[in-house]
Design an enzyme around this catalytic site. Sequence first.
Site, PDB file in Angstrom:
ATOM      1  N   CYS A 110       0.851  -1.197   0.000  1.00 26.02           N
ATOM      2  CA  CYS A 110       0.000   0.000   0.000  1.00 26.02           C
ATOM      3  C   CYS A 110       0.884   1.244   0.000  1.00 26.02           C
ATOM      4  O   CYS A 110       1.927   1.283   0.668  1.00 26.02           O
ATOM      5  CB  CYS A 110      -0.907  -0.005   1.229  1.00 26.02           C
ATOM      6  N   HIS A 176      -8.501   4.289   1.555  1.00 24.39           N
ATOM      7  CA  HIS A 176      -7.955   4.454   0.210  1.00 24.39           C
ATOM      8  C   HIS A 176      -8.768   5.484  -0.568  1.00 24.39           C
ATOM      9  O   HIS A 176      -9.969   5.630  -0.365  1.00 24.39           O
ATOM     10  CB  HIS A 176      -7.951   3.116  -0.525  1.00 24.39           C
ATOM     11  N   HIS A 207      -4.000   6.628  -3.518  1.00 30.15           N
ATOM     12  CA  HIS A 207      -3.634   5.870  -2.316  1.00 30.15           C
ATOM     13  C   HIS A 207      -4.366   4.540  -2.374  1.00 30.15           C
ATOM     14  O   HIS A 207      -5.576   4.473  -2.195  1.00 30.15           O
ATOM     15  CB  HIS A 207      -4.019   6.641  -1.050  1.00 30.15           C
ATOM     16  N   HIS A 276       4.233   2.244   1.711  1.00 31.08           N
ATOM     17  CA  HIS A 276       4.440   2.441   3.140  1.00 31.08           C
ATOM     18  C   HIS A 276       4.075   1.223   3.992  1.00 31.08           C
ATOM     19  O   HIS A 276       4.071   1.311   5.222  1.00 31.08           O
ATOM     20  CB  HIS A 276       3.686   3.685   3.643  1.00 31.08           C
ATOM     21  N   ASN A 277       3.768   0.090   3.346  1.00 32.41           N
ATOM     22  CA  ASN A 277       3.575  -1.189   4.058  1.00 32.41           C
ATOM     23  C   ASN A 277       4.548  -2.199   3.468  1.00 32.41           C
ATOM     24  O   ASN A 277       4.233  -2.888   2.492  1.00 32.41           O
ATOM     25  CB  ASN A 277       2.139  -1.712   3.896  1.00 32.41           C
ATOM     26  N   HIS A 347       2.965   8.525   7.033  1.00 32.10           N
ATOM     27  CA  HIS A 347       2.377   8.240   5.718  1.00 32.10           C
ATOM     28  C   HIS A 347       1.094   9.005   5.486  1.00 32.10           C
ATOM     29  O   HIS A 347       0.493   8.921   4.413  1.00 32.10           O
ATOM     30  CB  HIS A 347       2.124   6.743   5.562  1.00 32.10           C
ATOM     31  N   GLY A 348       0.650   9.762   6.469  1.00 35.12           N
ATOM     32  CA  GLY A 348      -0.574  10.545   6.350  1.00 35.12           C
ATOM     33  C   GLY A 348      -0.845  11.269   7.648  1.00 35.12           C
ATOM     34  O   GLY A 348       0.054  11.423   8.491  1.00 35.12           O
ATOM     35  N   GLY A 350      -3.056  10.270  10.021  1.00 35.66           N
ATOM     36  CA  GLY A 350      -3.268   9.334  11.132  1.00 35.66           C
ATOM     37  C   GLY A 350      -4.621   9.553  11.787  1.00 35.66           C
ATOM     38  O   GLY A 350      -5.050  10.685  12.008  1.00 35.66           O
TER      39      GLY A 350
END
Length: 429
Positions: A110, A176, A207, A276-277, A347-348, A350
């Site tokens: 992802c 997403h 995303h 990011h995963n 990554h964002g 949160g």
Amino acid sequence: MPKKSITFWITVRTMDTFSKKLADKSYYRKVDVVKTLQTSSQAAVRLVISDKNWLETLAVDQLKKTTELPGMCCGVGMPDLHPGKGQPIGAAFITRDQVYPHLVGSDIGCGMGLWKLDVTRRQVKLDKWEKRLVDLDDPWQGGDTDQWLSDSGVKTNDDSLKEANLKLGTIGGGNHFAEIQQVNEIFAHEVLSGLGLDKQSVVFLAHSGSRGLGQKILRNHVDVFGAQSLTNDAMARYLERHDYAVQWAVANRDLIAKRFCERLGVNRDALLDVSHNTVTAMDQQSIDALGLEYTSESRYWIHRKGASPTDQGLVMIPGSRGSLSYLVKPRASEAYNLAAGGFSLAHGAGRKWKRSESRGRLEKRYKVKDLEVTDLGSRVICKQRDLLYEEAPQAYKNISTVVDDLVQAGMVDVVASFKPLITYKTRKK
């Protein structure tokens, strides 16, 4: 690495807005953003988070608990840290000779993809564009998914993994999204112009992940090994499938961009794609920067769940659909600062509220139509009522605070901010 507090000299100024702080280069203060936590484990545990940021105790407890796993060397919570299902999201974990699939999670690969569109902001007609974005939740009918993967260099001999190909080119649910954005404010003109972007530019951000493929890979290993680490042959099998899922997810995001751009009648140029995963092997330079013992027999691994790497160039950190996104450049020359953050970034924004809480908190205050247009004037396409409330901007942390924490930790420079124009979640009810 010794457990000690880490302080950094950084460029800030006390202003009302984050953008004014970023624009000012003449004021300095000493801050302590990276915090070392005391735990019962042998691993170092740190947080990259300021006191002004939102932080749940459960997320910290999960971070500490995870570092008790065998072979764990370090665990770092990012500014967007929040609780997950057993393990926190927005975290990086470094291990020696051990790979833990459940720390990567079910959505292997992802990440965020970013493309420049060949139109300017003045050419974007929101009403027309919103109406054109249809039939994007269903399987791709414009070509052959196997051929798309092959052309993208994504191949496997495991036929059992090809079931996910039917979902290739679709966004998926949860957090997403796809988003059309405009450049909002520029802080590093030379870097941004190097991408071919300026104040009039429009970009497409996707995303999404591996659309069930990662879930299948994780389940195959959990059914046999549970939450145990993998070594030797089992590790090699997982890593081969993991790498395939990461590549698959990149190809998925590119096909998503193609489908959206075809609907809008525009062309695209790829700017970046960062997952990011993931779990990746560390190089010797990174091992040395962390102060870990290096031997030719040992390997160190970084597991990231909702954490972007710092060694792949520029990173886009999106906010919620009702806030700005930030393009950042990791400070590659600041190895010690990056090491303190586990060579990872937020990554964002949160989550601030659990999904189960969001609708109850917001439904009496906001009608559906209130959430379909944001305070920034952007449009939101999301026909699932529950998802509309679950993913409301109010359910997320302040993205400016998240990014500011990374800046103050000496880990990134902000290149530009981006403003949403249309956020697409789903048209399916």
